[in-house]
Motif scaffolding. Structure first.
Motif, mmCIF file in Angstrom:
data_model
loop_
_atom_site.group_PDB
_atom_site.id
_atom_site.type_symbol
_atom_site.label_atom_id
_atom_site.label_comp_id
_atom_site.label_asym_id
_atom_site.label_seq_id
_atom_site.Cartn_x
_atom_site.Cartn_y
_atom_site.Cartn_z
ATOM 1 N N LYS A 123 0.855 -1.176 0.028
ATOM 2 C CA LYS A 123 0.166 0.092 0.114
ATOM 3 C C LYS A 123 0.976 1.196 -0.074
ATOM 4 O O LYS A 123 0.633 2.135 -0.840
ATOM 5 N N THR A 146 -5.130 4.192 -9.090
ATOM 6 C CA THR A 146 -5.263 3.144 -8.040
ATOM 7 C C THR A 146 -3.951 3.328 -6.953
ATOM 8 O O THR A 146 -4.355 2.844 -5.807
ATOM 9 N N ASN A 161 -5.542 4.038 -3.321
ATOM 10 C CA ASN A 161 -6.407 2.717 -3.107
ATOM 11 C C ASN A 161 -5.648 1.627 -2.930
ATOM 12 O O ASN A 161 -6.010 0.522 -3.254
ATOM 13 N N PRO A 170 -9.613 -2.206 -9.765
ATOM 14 C CA PRO A 170 -11.282 -2.298 -9.796
ATOM 15 C C PRO A 170 -11.704 -3.127 -10.783
ATOM 16 O O PRO A 170 -11.155 -3.295 -11.926
ATOM 17 N N ASP A 185 -13.547 -4.651 -5.705
ATOM 18 C CA ASP A 185 -12.200 -4.972 -5.821
ATOM 19 C C ASP A 185 -11.871 -6.446 -6.244
ATOM 20 O O ASP A 185 -10.828 -7.037 -6.198
#
Length: 454
Positions: free
Chosen positions: A321, A333, A336, A341, A347
């Motif tokens: 992340k 992205t 997130n 997606p 997800d």
């Protein structure tokens, strides 16, 4: 599925009606070439509209849909378009859409050897006919979706309603196919300073040639690598402020009319820009783009950097992340956790829908594993990426415990559909409606012929 669950009544047509495959129908001997199938207010549904949508649906795997169903979907959408054009809270964007279609037409033409080949592929007789069909479809799409959003903007479902929906329809809900959850870190290979300077020098030479007598339009046709505008001399008309990337817009709006900028860099490459006209927040401009395709060595350097980041993640020195946020060039992205997606916005991605290149990279990997850096191409730009398998979801029957958000979306779609049906029913008495007698035997869900029966 019962009719109550067939949310395609008004929603599905939005996807079918605006496909680039819109005119692939073959005319057979004795078949009606075209004609008016229905009139809704001052909107018209042609026979060719119905045929086109049936052909497209078949290409997408639809089965057992009748011509009557397609006609009703088209009538429903035309009713929304008719009402949207009267709605003062919906902006009239027809003129802007027509300009955008011009750019889309030119971009599409870039996929063919010449315009004649493209027209033949889509079975249009001439460019005017194809542009006109594209404009009509884009305008209908805008108005139909805008009105749909206005009608359903307050739609919501409570947890109890989600549960009730599931208990009512659980025997009819489809099985979930094998799914996977993926996260990515994407990088565009960095050009060396020498490579950048070469592009800048080329643009400076092009600018000098223009100042020396060549036209910007002719030079754009020869040199620009922007397929959306090169064939039209680099021209973009009626650009709204905020529509273009910041570097482009800031440069264009700081020019005097007809001036040409020095080379500037954006996320797409290097440009020179000529401002043609500016009026308030709208402007016309030409540009010449050199994308600067990365060399093999530049791609190799980017791969090495991503592989080193992968190593840090595997050693526990950085989370995926945090790495996505810090290093990824994919704005969709990076904020997130790198999550890619799915088609429904969740997800989760169906395994069978994953492109072959990525499937190859994921082969043999399990949950938690990360690919080594590999090269891809998106929108004709080279990039490198690593992908992590966040989760693996085997095929299963839908349940509240495993698929609550999916079921909630189904329940919400059903409520939106009911709101649309209620809206349509309320408008029928006030709208002129005429359906060709060829469809008298159709068993429509709505009483479209009510006025004719008076």
């Amino acid at each position: 599925m019962t009719n109550k669950l067939k949310i395609t009544f008004l929603l599905g047509i939005f996807m079918m009606i605006f496909s680039s495959n819109m005119m692939n129908a073959q005319v057979k001997p004795g078949e009606l070439v075209d004609g008016i199938a229905a009139v809704i207010g001052d909107e018209i549904v042609l026979e060719s509209d119905i045929t086109d949508q049936m052909n497209y649906a078949k290409q997408q795997g639809a089965q057992n849909a009748s011509k009557c169903e397609f006609l009703e979907n088209l009538i429903s959408n035309k009713l929304l378009v008719y009402e949207a054009k009267k709605d003062t809270l919906i902006e009239n964007r027809s003129a802007i859409i027509k300009e955008q279609v011009g750019a889309k037409y030119r971009q599409l033409m870039g996929s063919f050897p010449d315009e004649k080949t493209m027209l033949a592929a889509y079975k249009f007789r001439n460019a005017y006919e194809m542009r006109n069909a594209m404009e009509k479809n884009e305008i209908d799409q805008y108005y139909g979706q805008a009105k749909y959003q206005r009608i359903t903007e307050k739609a919501d479902v409570t947890p109890n309603e989600v549960t009730d929906f599931y208990n009512t329809y659980k025997m009819q809900l489809p099985e979930v196919k094998d799914e996977i959850s993926l996260a990515q870190i994407t990088m565009y290979p960095k050009l060396t300073e020498a490579h950048k300077q070469d592009l800048i020098n080329r643009l400076k030479k092009i600018k000098q040639d223009i100042l020396g007598g060549e036209t910007f339009e002719s030079q754009a046709r020869i040199y620009s690598e922007d397929e959306g505008s090169a064939a039209n001399g680099g021209l973009y008309k009626n650009i709204n402020k905020g529509q273009m990337v910041k570097a482009f817009e800031a440069t264009a709006l700081n020019l005097q009319e007809n001036d040409i900028s020095d080379p500037i860099e954006s996320e797409f490459g290097f440009h020179i820009i000529q401002l043609l006209k500016k009026s308030g927040k709208v402007y016309d401009a030409r540009h010449i783009l050199l994308m600067g395709t990365p060399t093999d060595d530049e791609v190799k350097t980017a791969k090495a950097k991503l592989d080193s980041i992968r190593g840090l993640i595997q050693e526990g020195k950085m989370t995926f992340k945090d790495a996505a946020f810090k290093f990824s060039d994919d704005k969709r992205t990076k904020f997130n956790a790198g999550i890619i997606p799915g088609a429904d916005g969740s997800d989760k991605i169906e395994r069978e829908s994953i492109p072959g290149t990525i499937t190859y990279e994921l082969a043999g990997l399990n949950k938690g594993d990360i690919t080594t850096a590999f090269e891809e191409e998106e929108a004709k730009r080279k990039l490198v990426k690593i992908i992590k398998i966040e989760d693996v979801i085997p095929a299963h029957q839908i349940t509240l415990e495993t698929d609550y958000n999916r079921i909630k979306q189904m329940a919400l779609n059903k409520k939106r559909n009911e709101m649309l049906e209620k809206f349509v029913k309320s408008k029928l008495p006030t709208i002129f409606m005429s359906i060709n007698g060829r469809y008298d035997s159709c068993d429509f869900k709505a009483n479209w012929n009510k006025q004719e029966a008076k």
